[in-house]
Design a protein around this motif. Structure first.
Motif, PDB file in Angstrom:
ATOM      1  N   GLY A  80     103.023-139.326 -66.830  1.00 48.21           N
ATOM      2  CA  GLY A  80     102.123-139.666 -67.923  1.00 48.21           C
ATOM      3  C   GLY A  80     101.844-141.151 -67.853  1.00 48.21           C
ATOM      4  O   GLY A  80     102.652-141.926 -67.335  1.00 48.21           O
ATOM      5  N   VAL A  81     100.668-141.543 -68.343  1.00 49.87           N
ATOM      6  CA  VAL A  81     100.365-142.979 -68.426  1.00 49.87           C
ATOM      7  C   VAL A  81     100.052-143.325 -69.877  1.00 49.87           C
ATOM      8  O   VAL A  81      99.507-142.511 -70.622  1.00 49.87           O
ATOM      9  CB  VAL A  81      99.160-143.389 -67.540  1.00 49.87           C
ATOM     10  CG1 VAL A  81      99.434-143.097 -66.079  1.00 49.87           C
ATOM     11  CG2 VAL A  81      97.870-142.703 -67.986  1.00 49.87           C
ATOM     12  N   ASP A  82     100.440-144.514 -70.259  1.00 51.44           N
ATOM     13  CA  ASP A  82     100.131-145.008 -71.605  1.00 51.44           C
ATOM     14  C   ASP A  82     100.116-146.535 -71.521  1.00 51.44           C
ATOM     15  O   ASP A  82     100.538-147.111 -70.508  1.00 51.44           O
ATOM     16  CB  ASP A  82     101.184-144.523 -72.605  1.00 51.44           C
ATOM     17  CG  ASP A  82     100.587-144.348 -74.007  1.00 51.44           C
ATOM     18  OD1 ASP A  82     100.505-143.210 -74.504  1.00 51.44           O
ATOM     19  OD2 ASP A  82     100.191-145.383 -74.609  1.00 51.44           O
ATOM     20  N   LEU A  83      99.626-147.163 -72.579  1.00 48.43           N
ATOM     21  CA  LEU A  83      99.629-148.631 -72.609  1.00 48.43           C
ATOM     22  C   LEU A  83     100.695-149.147 -73.559  1.00 48.43           C
ATOM     23  O   LEU A  83     101.003-150.337 -73.562  1.00 48.43           O
ATOM     24  CB  LEU A  83      98.248-149.142 -73.049  1.00 48.43           C
ATOM     25  CG  LEU A  83      97.108-148.905 -72.062  1.00 48.43           C
ATOM     26  CD1 LEU A  83      95.777-149.343 -72.672  1.00 48.43           C
ATOM     27  CD2 LEU A  83      97.349-149.645 -70.752  1.00 48.43           C
ATOM     28  N   ASP A  84     101.254-148.238 -74.360  1.00 49.68           N
ATOM     29  CA  ASP A  84     102.214-148.632 -75.383  1.00 49.68           C
ATOM     30  C   ASP A  84     103.626-148.614 -74.810  1.00 49.68           C
ATOM     31  O   ASP A  84     104.157-147.546 -74.476  1.00 49.68           O
ATOM     32  CB  ASP A  84     102.084-147.668 -76.569  1.00 49.68           C
ATOM     33  CG  ASP A  84     102.959-148.100 -77.726  1.00 49.68           C
ATOM     34  OD1 ASP A  84     104.174-148.284 -77.526  1.00 49.68           O
ATOM     35  OD2 ASP A  84     102.416-148.244 -78.832  1.00 49.68           O
ATOM     36  N   ARG A  85     104.229-149.784 -74.694  1.00 50.90           N
ATOM     37  CA  ARG A  85     105.541-149.890 -74.029  1.00 50.90           C
ATOM     38  C   ARG A  85     106.640-149.188 -74.808  1.00 50.90           C
ATOM     39  O   ARG A  85     107.580-148.653 -74.222  1.00 50.90           O
ATOM     40  CB  ARG A  85     105.900-151.356 -73.808  1.00 50.90           C
ATOM     41  CG  ARG A  85     105.014-151.944 -72.749  1.00 50.90           C
ATOM     42  CD  ARG A  85     105.403-153.341 -72.363  1.00 50.90           C
ATOM     43  NE  ARG A  85     104.433-153.811 -71.380  1.00 50.90           N
ATOM     44  CZ  ARG A  85     104.253-155.063 -71.039  1.00 50.90           C
ATOM     45  NH1 ARG A  85     104.996-156.003 -71.588  1.00 50.90           N
ATOM     46  NH2 ARG A  85     103.358-155.399 -70.144  1.00 50.90           N
ATOM     47  N   TYR A  86     106.536-149.216 -76.139  1.00 48.74           N
ATOM     48  CA  TYR A  86     107.547-148.526 -76.947  1.00 48.74           C
ATOM     49  C   TYR A  86     107.508-147.019 -76.638  1.00 48.74           C
ATOM     50  O   TYR A  86     108.532-146.393 -76.393  1.00 48.74           O
ATOM     51  CB  TYR A  86     107.289-148.789 -78.434  1.00 48.74           C
ATOM     52  CG  TYR A  86     108.146-147.918 -79.324  1.00 48.74           C
ATOM     53  CD1 TYR A  86     109.505-148.203 -79.494  1.00 48.74           C
ATOM     54  CD2 TYR A  86     107.610-146.798 -79.957  1.00 48.74           C
ATOM     55  CE1 TYR A  86     110.302-147.377 -80.285  1.00 48.74           C
ATOM     56  CE2 TYR A  86     108.390-145.981 -80.742  1.00 48.74           C
ATOM     57  CZ  TYR A  86     109.741-146.273 -80.905  1.00 48.74           C
ATOM     58  OH  TYR A  86     110.525-145.458 -81.675  1.00 48.74           O
ATOM     59  N   LEU A  87     106.275-146.459 -76.606  1.00 49.95           N
ATOM     60  CA  LEU A  87     106.145-145.018 -76.329  1.00 49.95           C
ATOM     61  C   LEU A  87     106.588-144.691 -74.905  1.00 49.95           C
ATOM     62  O   LEU A  87     107.200-143.643 -74.659  1.00 49.95           O
ATOM     63  CB  LEU A  87     104.700-144.567 -76.559  1.00 49.95           C
ATOM     64  CG  LEU A  87     104.255-144.526 -78.025  1.00 49.95           C
ATOM     65  CD1 LEU A  87     102.751-144.300 -78.136  1.00 49.95           C
ATOM     66  CD2 LEU A  87     105.009-143.436 -78.795  1.00 49.95           C
ATOM     67  N   LEU A  88     106.288-145.573 -73.964  1.00 48.90           N
ATOM     68  CA  LEU A  88     106.698-145.333 -72.572  1.00 48.90           C
ATOM     69  C   LEU A  88     108.218-145.285 -72.457  1.00 48.90           C
ATOM     70  O   LEU A  88     108.780-144.424 -71.772  1.00 48.90           O
ATOM     71  CB  LEU A  88     106.144-146.432 -71.663  1.00 48.90           C
ATOM     72  CG  LEU A  88     104.635-146.332 -71.395  1.00 48.90           C
ATOM     73  CD1 LEU A  88     104.086-147.634 -70.817  1.00 48.90           C
ATOM     74  CD2 LEU A  88     104.331-145.166 -70.444  1.00 48.90           C
ATOM     75  N   LYS A  89     108.881-146.173 -73.198  1.00 46.67           N
ATOM     76  CA  LYS A  89     110.347-146.208 -73.192  1.00 46.67           C
ATOM     77  C   LYS A  89     110.894-144.915 -73.785  1.00 46.67           C
ATOM     78  O   LYS A  89     111.816-144.293 -73.249  1.00 46.67           O
ATOM     79  CB  LYS A  89     110.817-147.400 -74.050  1.00 46.67           C
ATOM     80  CG  LYS A  89     111.844-148.258 -73.382  1.00 46.67           C
ATOM     81  CD  LYS A  89     112.070-149.492 -74.199  1.00 46.67           C
ATOM     82  CE  LYS A  89     113.445-150.045 -73.924  1.00 46.67           C
ATOM     83  NZ  LYS A  89     113.692-151.249 -74.692  1.00 46.67           N
ATOM     84  N   LEU A  90     110.272-144.507 -74.903  1.00 46.65           N
ATOM     85  CA  LEU A  90     110.672-143.274 -75.582  1.00 46.65           C
ATOM     86  C   LEU A  90     110.504-142.074 -74.648  1.00 46.65           C
ATOM     87  O   LEU A  90     111.369-141.196 -74.556  1.00 46.65           O
ATOM     88  CB  LEU A  90     109.760-143.101 -76.801  1.00 46.65           C
ATOM     89  CG  LEU A  90     110.216-142.235 -77.948  1.00 46.65           C
ATOM     90  CD1 LEU A  90     111.450-142.825 -78.600  1.00 46.65           C
ATOM     91  CD2 LEU A  90     109.080-142.135 -78.988  1.00 46.65           C
ATOM     92  N   ALA A  91     109.381-142.039 -73.937  1.00 48.43           N
ATOM     93  CA  ALA A  91     109.081-140.906 -73.054  1.00 48.43           C
ATOM     94  C   ALA A  91     110.074-140.857 -71.890  1.00 48.43           C
ATOM     95  O   ALA A  91     110.619-139.787 -71.573  1.00 48.43           O
ATOM     96  CB  ALA A  91     107.648-141.033 -72.530  1.00 48.43           C
ATOM     97  N   ASN A  92     110.345-142.003 -71.262  1.00 47.50           N
ATOM     98  CA  ASN A  92     111.290-142.004 -70.136  1.00 47.50           C
ATOM     99  C   ASN A  92     112.696-141.644 -70.611  1.00 47.50           C
ATOM    100  O   ASN A  92     113.426-140.929 -69.922  1.00 47.50           O
ATOM    101  CB  ASN A  92     111.262-143.352 -69.408  1.00 47.50           C
ATOM    102  CG  ASN A  92     110.083-143.417 -68.430  1.00 47.50           C
ATOM    103  OD1 ASN A  92     109.832-142.477 -67.671  1.00 47.50           O
ATOM    104  ND2 ASN A  92     109.341-144.515 -68.466  1.00 47.50           N
TER     105      ASN A  92
END
Ligand SMILES: C[S@@+](CC[C@H](N)C(=O)[O-])C[C@H]1O[C@@H](n2cnc3c(N)ncnc32)[C@H](O)[C@@H]1O
Length: 304
Positions: A80-92
């Motif tokens: 998945g790609v996103d620009l929101d670092r908080y959400l990226l951290k949550l997703a990983n």
């Protein structure tokens, strides 16, 4: 008619997604973060028939639930790609927790720059104008690539399948309802195709002249230079299926063609009925002798 009504509802819903409730507003970029309810995620993946051979890309992945579910319940891989670092951290972290971090990854990237060529399935929960902007890039992908979108359509490119789910807890978009759209990237068949068939004790020459707008195909057919009646064309990814009726020896002879399009040829079979006591299934190959343009509608981005 239903589709048009759904489109109006989707447009109204889009306005609500732009102004989603503050509680669900995170995310960055061109649309706020609103998660797809899990029951909708499950249905999106079922509609796309996601399996272990699939590579799924979620454009604007939020907390990662679509890619994580695809990996965990369907054995797929993807990112998945996103620009929101908080959400990226949550997703990983979510992928790690669910034991699928080797198959579900999340990276910081603008979704309009993402290389989609590896995808067999693409998922989106974006605004209609974002889907439209992505449309030309999606239509250039391998035929048969599936695209599943939550709530928002692709303009004049009608969905191959659509479903409405009742989701009582959903408060954004069209409250209480989720629309799911599935498209298959159509093979490019516009142009002229020719084939010969040994049928009815003679070699017959067939020429197919196809016009194409997305997955809608129309046109004309000649058999031994004489026009035949052409009907019921279906194009699903790289699979074609159509029927012609030719007047041969004073009798209407029906031909049901089935085949797969690959690199300028169509290979499959044809069931011929009416020129012999019973129907016969004959191998069929057509070769493209002239290329035409696939029309891509006149709406906003126009897909051109
Ligand atoms: C409506 S949410 C959908 C989240 C997830 N796909 C789901 O269905 O649960 C849209 C997401 O897209 C992200 N986003 C918006 N514009 C983006 C852009 N240009 N590039 C990458 N991500 C973007 C937002 O940060 C948000 O997480």
């Amino acid at each position: 008619m239903n589709l048009m009504m759904n489109r109006w509802k989707a447009l109204a819903a889009a306005l609500t997604l732009v102004a989603a409730p503050v509680a669900s507003q995170e995310g960055q970029g061109d649309v706020v973060y609103v998660p797809t309810p899990q029951i909708v995620v499950d249905e999106m993946l079922n509609m796309a028939k996601v399996g272990p051979k699939d590579f799924l890309i979620d454009l604007g992945s939020g907390d990662g639930r679509i890619v994580i579910t695809a990996a965990k319940k369907h054995g797929a891989r993807g990112f998945g790609v996103d620009l929101d670092r908080y959400l990226l951290k949550l997703a990983n972290a979510g992928a790690q927790k669910e034991g699928v971090s080797d198959r579900a990854k999340f990276v910081e990237e603008n979704l309009f720059n993402t290389d989609l060529t590896q995808a067999t399935v693409i998922t989106t929960y974006l605004l209609p104008e974002m889907n439209l902007k992505l449309r030309p890039k999606i239509l250039a992908l391998k035929p048969g690539t599936r695209v599943v979108a939550h709530d928002y359509h692709m303009g004049e490119w009608s969905a191959d399948q659509e479903r409405v789910l009742i989701v009582p807890e959903k408060t954004v978009g069209d409250p209480g309802k989720s629309y799911i759209y599935l498209w298959l990237v159509p093979a490019r068949v516009a142009g002229v195709w020719e084939s010969r068939l040994a049928a009815g004790g003679e070699a017959r020459q067939y020429a197919f002249y196809f016009d194409q707008e997305f997955q809608e195909v129309s046109g004309k057919v000649t058999v031994n230079g004489r026009q035949a009646k052409f009907s019921r064309f279906r194009l699903a990814g790289d699979a074609v299926n159509f029927v012609i009726t030719a007047n041969l020896g004073g009798k209407p002879v029906s031909h049901r063609f089935n085949g797969r399009v690959k690199d300028g040829t169509i290979e499959g079979n044809v069931t011929v009925t009416g020129d012999a006591p019973g129907p016969r299934v004959i191998p069929w190959t057509a070769t493209q002798s002239a290329h035409g343009e696939m029309k891509m509608g006149n709406d906003a981005a126009g897909g051109r």
